[in-house]
Design a protein around this motif. Structure first.
Motif, PDB file in Angstrom:
ATOM      1  N   ALA A  25       0.821  -1.211   0.000  1.00  0.00           N
ATOM      2  CA  ALA A  25       0.000   0.000   0.000  1.00  0.00           C
ATOM      3  C   ALA A  25       0.853   1.259   0.000  1.00  0.00           C
ATOM      4  O   ALA A  25       0.486   2.273  -0.604  1.00  0.00           O
ATOM      5  N   LEU A  26       1.995   1.224   0.695  1.00  0.00           N
ATOM      6  CA  LEU A  26       2.945   2.329   0.702  1.00  0.00           C
ATOM      7  C   LEU A  26       4.273   1.810   0.174  1.00  0.00           C
ATOM      8  O   LEU A  26       4.800   0.819   0.680  1.00  0.00           O
ATOM      9  N   ARG A  27       4.807   2.496  -0.824  1.00  0.00           N
ATOM     10  CA  ARG A  27       6.014   2.012  -1.497  1.00  0.00           C
ATOM     11  C   ARG A  27       7.144   3.032  -1.348  1.00  0.00           C
ATOM     12  O   ARG A  27       7.616   3.602  -2.311  1.00  0.00           O
ATOM     13  N   GLY A  28       7.526   3.289  -0.092  1.00  0.00           N
ATOM     14  CA  GLY A  28       8.571   4.271   0.156  1.00  0.00           C
ATOM     15  C   GLY A  28       8.016   5.679   0.233  1.00  0.00           C
ATOM     16  O   GLY A  28       8.551   6.615  -0.365  1.00  0.00           O
ATOM     17  N   ALA A  29       6.916   5.840   0.977  1.00  0.00           N
ATOM     18  CA  ALA A  29       6.226   7.127   1.053  1.00  0.00           C
ATOM     19  C   ALA A  29       6.983   8.120   1.925  1.00  0.00           C
ATOM     20  O   ALA A  29       7.530   7.763   2.973  1.00  0.00           O
ATOM     21  N   ASP A  30       6.990   9.371   1.478  1.00  0.00           N
ATOM     22  CA  ASP A  30       7.575  10.480   2.231  1.00  0.00           C
ATOM     23  C   ASP A  30       6.495  11.495   2.552  1.00  0.00           C
ATOM     24  O   ASP A  30       5.505  11.634   1.825  1.00  0.00           O
ATOM     25  N   PHE A  31       6.698  12.239   3.632  1.00  0.00           N
ATOM     26  CA  PHE A  31       5.743  13.275   4.018  1.00  0.00           C
ATOM     27  C   PHE A  31       6.425  14.242   4.962  1.00  0.00           C
ATOM     28  O   PHE A  31       7.274  13.846   5.764  1.00  0.00           O
ATOM     29  N   THR A  32       6.040  15.530   4.886  1.00  0.00           N
ATOM     30  CA  THR A  32       6.619  16.551   5.752  1.00  0.00           C
ATOM     31  C   THR A  32       5.543  17.547   6.176  1.00  0.00           C
ATOM     32  O   THR A  32       4.822  18.088   5.330  1.00  0.00           O
ATOM     33  N   ALA A  33       5.428  17.784   7.483  1.00  0.00           N
ATOM     34  CA  ALA A  33       4.539  18.817   8.011  1.00  0.00           C
ATOM     35  C   ALA A  33       5.358  19.750   8.889  1.00  0.00           C
ATOM     36  O   ALA A  33       6.129  19.283   9.736  1.00  0.00           O
ATOM     37  N   ARG A  34       5.179  21.052   8.699  1.00  0.00           N
ATOM     38  CA  ARG A  34       5.977  22.045   9.423  1.00  0.00           C
ATOM     39  C   ARG A  34       5.132  22.767  10.473  1.00  0.00           C
ATOM     40  O   ARG A  34       3.909  22.835  10.371  1.00  0.00           O
ATOM     41  N   LYS A  35       5.816  23.329  11.438  1.00  0.00           N
ATOM     42  CA  LYS A  35       5.150  23.996  12.556  1.00  0.00           C
ATOM     43  C   LYS A  35       4.350  25.198  12.076  1.00  0.00           C
ATOM     44  O   LYS A  35       4.818  26.002  11.270  1.00  0.00           O
ATOM     45  N   GLY A  36       3.135  25.318  12.598  1.00  0.00           N
ATOM     46  CA  GLY A  36       2.304  26.477  12.323  1.00  0.00           C
ATOM     47  C   GLY A  36       1.804  26.571  10.903  1.00  0.00           C
ATOM     48  O   GLY A  36       1.447  27.663  10.447  1.00  0.00           O
ATOM     49  N   GLU A  37       1.751  25.440  10.196  1.00  0.00           N
ATOM     50  CA  GLU A  37       1.261  25.429   8.820  1.00  0.00           C
ATOM     51  C   GLU A  37       0.171  24.379   8.651  1.00  0.00           C
ATOM     52  O   GLU A  37       0.108  23.405   9.403  1.00  0.00           O
ATOM     53  N   VAL A  38      -0.661  24.588   7.628  1.00  0.00           N
ATOM     54  CA  VAL A  38      -1.616  23.574   7.200  1.00  0.00           C
ATOM     55  C   VAL A  38      -1.026  22.878   5.981  1.00  0.00           C
ATOM     56  O   VAL A  38      -0.776  23.514   4.955  1.00  0.00           O
ATOM     57  N   THR A  39      -0.771  21.597   6.104  1.00  0.00           N
ATOM     58  CA  THR A  39      -0.237  20.801   5.008  1.00  0.00           C
ATOM     59  C   THR A  39      -1.334  19.883   4.493  1.00  0.00           C
ATOM     60  O   THR A  39      -1.850  19.045   5.248  1.00  0.00           O
ATOM     61  N   ALA A  40      -1.712  20.047   3.236  1.00  0.00           N
ATOM     62  CA  ALA A  40      -2.743  19.201   2.644  1.00  0.00           C
ATOM     63  C   ALA A  40      -2.109  17.945   2.071  1.00  0.00           C
ATOM     64  O   ALA A  40      -1.049  18.002   1.433  1.00  0.00           O
ATOM     65  N   LEU A  41      -2.753  16.821   2.299  1.00  0.00           N
ATOM     66  CA  LEU A  41      -2.331  15.541   1.735  1.00  0.00           C
ATOM     67  C   LEU A  41      -3.422  15.087   0.779  1.00  0.00           C
ATOM     68  O   LEU A  41      -4.554  14.824   1.198  1.00  0.00           O
ATOM     69  N   ILE A  42      -3.090  15.012  -0.513  1.00  0.00           N
ATOM     70  CA  ILE A  42      -4.101  14.686  -1.508  1.00  0.00           C
ATOM     71  C   ILE A  42      -3.639  13.516  -2.366  1.00  0.00           C
ATOM     72  O   ILE A  42      -2.464  13.162  -2.396  1.00  0.00           O
ATOM     73  N   GLY A  43      -4.584  12.940  -3.088  1.00  0.00           N
ATOM     74  CA  GLY A  43      -4.299  11.823  -3.973  1.00  0.00           C
ATOM     75  C   GLY A  43      -5.595  11.140  -4.342  1.00  0.00           C
ATOM     76  O   GLY A  43      -6.595  11.236  -3.627  1.00  0.00           O
ATOM     77  N   ASP A  44      -5.599  10.441  -5.462  1.00  0.00           N
ATOM     78  CA  ASP A  44      -6.793   9.744  -5.906  1.00  0.00           C
ATOM     79  C   ASP A  44      -7.063   8.550  -4.996  1.00  0.00           C
ATOM     80  O   ASP A  44      -6.225   8.171  -4.167  1.00  0.00           O
ATOM     81  N   ASN A  45      -8.230   7.928  -5.150  1.00  0.00           N
ATOM     82  CA  ASN A  45      -8.537   6.724  -4.382  1.00  0.00           C
ATOM     83  C   ASN A  45      -7.481   5.657  -4.654  1.00  0.00           C
ATOM     84  O   ASN A  45      -7.115   5.411  -5.804  1.00  0.00           O
ATOM     85  N   GLY A  46      -6.995   5.020  -3.590  1.00  0.00           N
ATOM     86  CA  GLY A  46      -5.976   3.999  -3.742  1.00  0.00           C
ATOM     87  C   GLY A  46      -4.559   4.529  -3.786  1.00  0.00           C
ATOM     88  O   GLY A  46      -3.612   3.765  -3.968  1.00  0.00           O
ATOM     89  N   ALA A  47      -4.400   5.843  -3.585  1.00  0.00           N
ATOM     90  CA  ALA A  47      -3.057   6.439  -3.648  1.00  0.00           C
ATOM     91  C   ALA A  47      -2.224   6.109  -2.418  1.00  0.00           C
ATOM     92  O   ALA A  47      -0.997   6.207  -2.457  1.00  0.00           O
ATOM     93  N   GLY A  48      -2.884   5.741  -1.326  1.00  0.00           N
ATOM     94  CA  GLY A  48      -2.159   5.422  -0.100  1.00  0.00           C
ATOM     95  C   GLY A  48      -2.330   6.436   1.010  1.00  0.00           C
ATOM     96  O   GLY A  48      -1.706   6.304   2.074  1.00  0.00           O
TER      97      GLY A  48
END
Length: 263
Positions: A25-48
């Motif tokens: 389901a996840l193939r080496g996924a990366d993600f970053t959220a910073r202090k005091g910010e709104v970080t949107a996580l988007i993707g089509d159905n099945g994106a993980g």
């Protein structure tokens, strides 16, 4: 004099892999959220997206890679571990207790006992919880008739605002919101987004999972795009359009892994 080093992101995923049997389901996924910010996580159905959220929230262990909070690698064994690290999550199917009041829901699992022998007998300081709930909701701009009102008597938007407020109140690092406005009308959606904006003003980091591209561009500071179990693009929200986001979701526009870290 040299400039102070930039603090690490409040929440990160590096090369996270999650398998369900033979399905990756996840193939080496990366993600970053910073202090005091709104970080949107988007993707089509099945994106993980949902799987990544569950890993970041401690609901599912990852098989490979690393999750970091404030630059320190942490492996969550449960959602309680994530909460202890300051990561609170609000899922689309709200975890609110309909038969309890607004104040009781805000303190659910964190009740304040009375002092002395009565507290040791399990009696709660309901007055302190009502007062604390009223102050917290007012600070976040949540409009509720009374904190003694049962959750079942609130509108969908008010219920969602209470759930978001509870997460913001108790989180010390980041709040993850999984499709918080999916089932809401226009007015109710606006109220929830107001609470998200207020939380950001208070210095809270918010991760917003959403399929609503105009809403993402309205509220988010940054956007991270997943496709086929990996992050394939990331943007500053002010620099892109809805068409750019759709192109990234479908694979027509890719900025990872070549792009350097966004400043």
């Amino acid at each position: 004099m040299s400039e102070a080093a930039e603090p690490p992101p409040v929440l990160e995923a590096h090369g996270v892999v999650k398998r369900f049997g033979h399905v990756e389901a996840l193939r080496g996924a990366d993600f970053t959220a910073r202090k005091g910010e709104v970080t949107a996580l988007i993707g089509d159905n099945g994106a993980g997206k949902s799987t990544l959220v569950k890993v970041l929230a401690g609901a599912q262990p990852h098989d490979e890679g690393a999750v970091l909070v404030d630059g320190r690698e942490i492996r969550f064994a449960s959602p309680l571990d994530a909460r202890r690290a300051g990561v609170e999550t609000v899922y689309q199917d709200l975890a609110v207790a309909d038969d309890l009041s607004v104040a009781a829901n805000l303190y659910l699992g964190r009740e304040i006992p009375l002092g002395g022998p009565l507290g040791r007998l399990g009696l709660l300081d309901k007055r302190a919880m009502r007062r604390g709930a009223a102050e917290a909701l007012a600070e976040l701009g949540v409009r509720i008739p009374r904190v003694t009102t049962p959750i079942a008597m609130l509108s969908g938007g008010q219920r969602q605002c209470v759930a978001v407020a509870r997460a913001v109140i108790w989180a010390s690092n980041v709040v993850i919101l999984d499709e918080p406005t999916a089932a809401l009308g226009v007015v109710q959606t606006a109220r929830v987004l107001e609470v998200v904006a207020r939380a950001r003003e208070e210095g809270m980091s918010v991760v917003l999972v959403s399929h609503n591209m105009p809403q993402v561009l309205e509220i988010a500071d940054r956007v991270e795009v997943m496709r086929l179990g990996r992050r394939t693009a990331r943007f500053k929200a002010a620099d892109v359009t809805t068409d750019d986001l759709v192109a990234a979701m479908t694979g027509a526009l890719v900025t990872e892994p070549e792009d350097a870290e966004l400043g």
